[in-house]
Design an enzyme around this catalytic site. Structure first.
Site, PDB file in Angstrom:
ATOM      1  N   GLY A  11       0.229  15.407  -3.559  1.00 59.59           N
ATOM      2  CA  GLY A  11       0.606  15.745  -2.185  1.00 59.59           C
ATOM      3  C   GLY A  11       2.035  15.353  -1.882  1.00 59.59           C
ATOM      4  O   GLY A  11       2.546  14.357  -2.406  1.00 59.59           O
ATOM      5  N   ARG A  72      -1.220  19.985  -7.751  1.00 53.63           N
ATOM      6  CA  ARG A  72      -2.266  19.124  -8.301  1.00 53.63           C
ATOM      7  C   ARG A  72      -2.815  19.887  -9.506  1.00 53.63           C
ATOM      8  O   ARG A  72      -3.513  20.887  -9.343  1.00 53.63           O
ATOM      9  CB  ARG A  72      -3.353  18.852  -7.270  1.00 53.63           C
ATOM     10  N   ASP A 103      -1.580   7.750  -7.053  1.00 50.60           N
ATOM     11  CA  ASP A 103      -2.379   7.145  -8.114  1.00 50.60           C
ATOM     12  C   ASP A 103      -2.876   8.175  -9.125  1.00 50.60           C
ATOM     13  O   ASP A 103      -2.933   7.899 -10.326  1.00 50.60           O
ATOM     14  CB  ASP A 103      -3.558   6.364  -7.522  1.00 50.60           C
ATOM     15  N   THR A 126       3.010   7.843  -1.580  1.00 51.51           N
ATOM     16  CA  THR A 126       1.764   8.255  -0.940  1.00 51.51           C
ATOM     17  C   THR A 126       1.787   7.800   0.505  1.00 51.51           C
ATOM     18  O   THR A 126       2.096   6.633   0.784  1.00 51.51           O
ATOM     19  CB  THR A 126       0.514   7.682  -1.630  1.00 51.51           C
ATOM     20  N   ASP A 128      -0.710   7.258   2.181  1.00 48.36           N
ATOM     21  CA  ASP A 128      -1.830   6.326   2.353  1.00 48.36           C
ATOM     22  C   ASP A 128      -1.473   4.893   1.973  1.00 48.36           C
ATOM     23  O   ASP A 128      -2.217   3.965   2.289  1.00 48.36           O
ATOM     24  CB  ASP A 128      -3.030   6.773   1.518  1.00 48.36           C
ATOM     25  N   ASP A 130      -1.668   3.287  -0.826  1.00 52.94           N
ATOM     26  CA  ASP A 130      -2.820   2.676  -1.499  1.00 52.94           C
ATOM     27  C   ASP A 130      -2.615   2.530  -3.012  1.00 52.94           C
ATOM     28  O   ASP A 130      -3.539   2.724  -3.797  1.00 52.94           O
ATOM     29  CB  ASP A 130      -4.084   3.486  -1.224  1.00 52.94           C
ATOM     30  N   ARG A 172      -8.299   9.534   3.635  1.00 53.71           N
ATOM     31  CA  ARG A 172      -9.660   9.784   3.149  1.00 53.71           C
ATOM     32  C   ARG A 172     -10.305   8.516   2.619  1.00 53.71           C
ATOM     33  O   ARG A 172     -11.479   8.263   2.853  1.00 53.71           O
ATOM     34  CB  ARG A 172      -9.635  10.849   2.039  1.00 53.71           C
TER      35      ARG A 172
END
Length: 323
Positions: A11, A72, A103, A126, A128, A130, A172
């Site tokens: 992404g 992706r 990741d 990212t 996120d 994470d 998510r």
């Protein structure tokens, strides 16, 4: 080291172009030829390569998205796909690959590096936030600021109509955006995947707020919250309080785009320089990150998805400020 390749994978996130610019210009400074790979790992498999120079990355530091495009790739997950990618890199004379990704993208680099001799350097991006091995990933700061500004605007409407808004942000598997944004906008409640959704507590927050004549209430929900997201939570609240005026707003992919913040531009630039420096010092198959202001090198095999750790102090902070 005379010829390297750069790609962005997974992404998109604000700050990718700032990092690409840093990589290309640092490589040129050291006399290294830089090859851009279009469309991530799919472009690598198809040999979609082009030479980059200083002009290629002019006037892009402030732009969102990625000039290299992204994807992706399901093919890269297969041994056959990685073998084809290796042959394309070998044919082009590429001696190392730098990937800016999350990741999943870094895991792809790890699997490739375990089989083929070409060195890899990963750079974390990212929204996120994470990924282990770095305090912040490229894109997180911009995403939270984008969400904050949007919810500030929503608060204006909520105040005007004495309305409850349930705002769903991206995440998510991670509640980092929801938590940080929720604190910054003074949300009355925050729901994330890392905690159990306590609707009874939410009901108490609402009753307390309305008893104090609050003119608006904001609930920030991460899309991956186990209660089902903003729509599911709002439905249950409406069943409890049918008299309340409620609305749901899904921010969605607006958080991925836009001009990167100062923090993301600086982080992306520093990590780009650090990635080239790592190659020149003989490092390989590592991710460059920043922890407490210092550059940290983490072997790709040790890079894992990081979950937001919720402490009692963080929970208390939300409760105190929701009064």
């Amino acid at each position: 080291m005379s010829k390297i390749a750069i790609l962005t994978s997974g992404g998109d996130a604000p700050g990718l172009n700032a990092c690409i610019r840093s990589l290309v210009r640092t490589a040129i400074f050291h006399g290294i030829k830089t090859i851009g790979i279009h469309r991530g790992y799919d472009g690598m498999i198809e040999g979609d390569f082009f030479e980059m120079d200083a002009g290629t990355v002019s006037n892009i530091i402030q732009k969102g998205g990625t000039i290299l495009k992204s994807s992706r790739s399901e093919r890269f997950k297969t041994p056959e796909g990685r073998e084809t990618a290796f042959q394309q890199l070998k044919k082009a004379g590429i001696e190392a690959v730098l990937v800016i990704g999350g990741d999943g993208s870094l895991a792809g680099a790890k699997y490739f590096a375990a089989t083929y001799p070409i060195p890899w350097i990963g750079i974390p991006k990212t929204i996120d936030n994470d990924i282990s091995g770095t305090d912040y990933a490229i894109g997180f700061d911009t995403a939270t600021n984008t969400a904050m500004q949007a919810i500030d605007n929503i608060r204006d409407t909520a105040e005007s109509h004495n309305r409850i808004y349930f705002v769903e942000v991206m995440g998510r598997n991670s509640g980092s955006i929801a938590y940080k944004t929720g604190i910054s906008v003074g949300a009355e409640a925050i729901y994330i995947p890392e905690t159990n959704t306590d609707l009874e507590h939410l009901f108490d927050v609402f009753e307390r707020g309305w008893s104090r004549k609050k003119s608006s209430l904001i609930v920030v929900v991460a899309e991956g919250d186990e209660a089902g997201g903003a729509f599911a939570i709002s439905k249950k609240v409406k069943e409890k309080f049918p008299q309340f005026d409620m609305a749901v707003c899904i921010l969605g992919h607006v958080q991925r785009g836009g001009s990167p913040t100062c923090n993301d531009r600086v982080l992306a630039t520093k990590l780009g320089v650090a990635a080239i420096d790592a190659l020149l010092s003989g490092q390989k198959n590592i991710m460059v990150g920043e922890v407490k202001g210092e550059i940290l090198y983490t072997p790709l095999e040790n890079v894992v998805k990081r979950h937001l750790e919720i402490t009692p102090a963080m929970t208390e902070l939300i409760d105190i400020l929701s009064i």
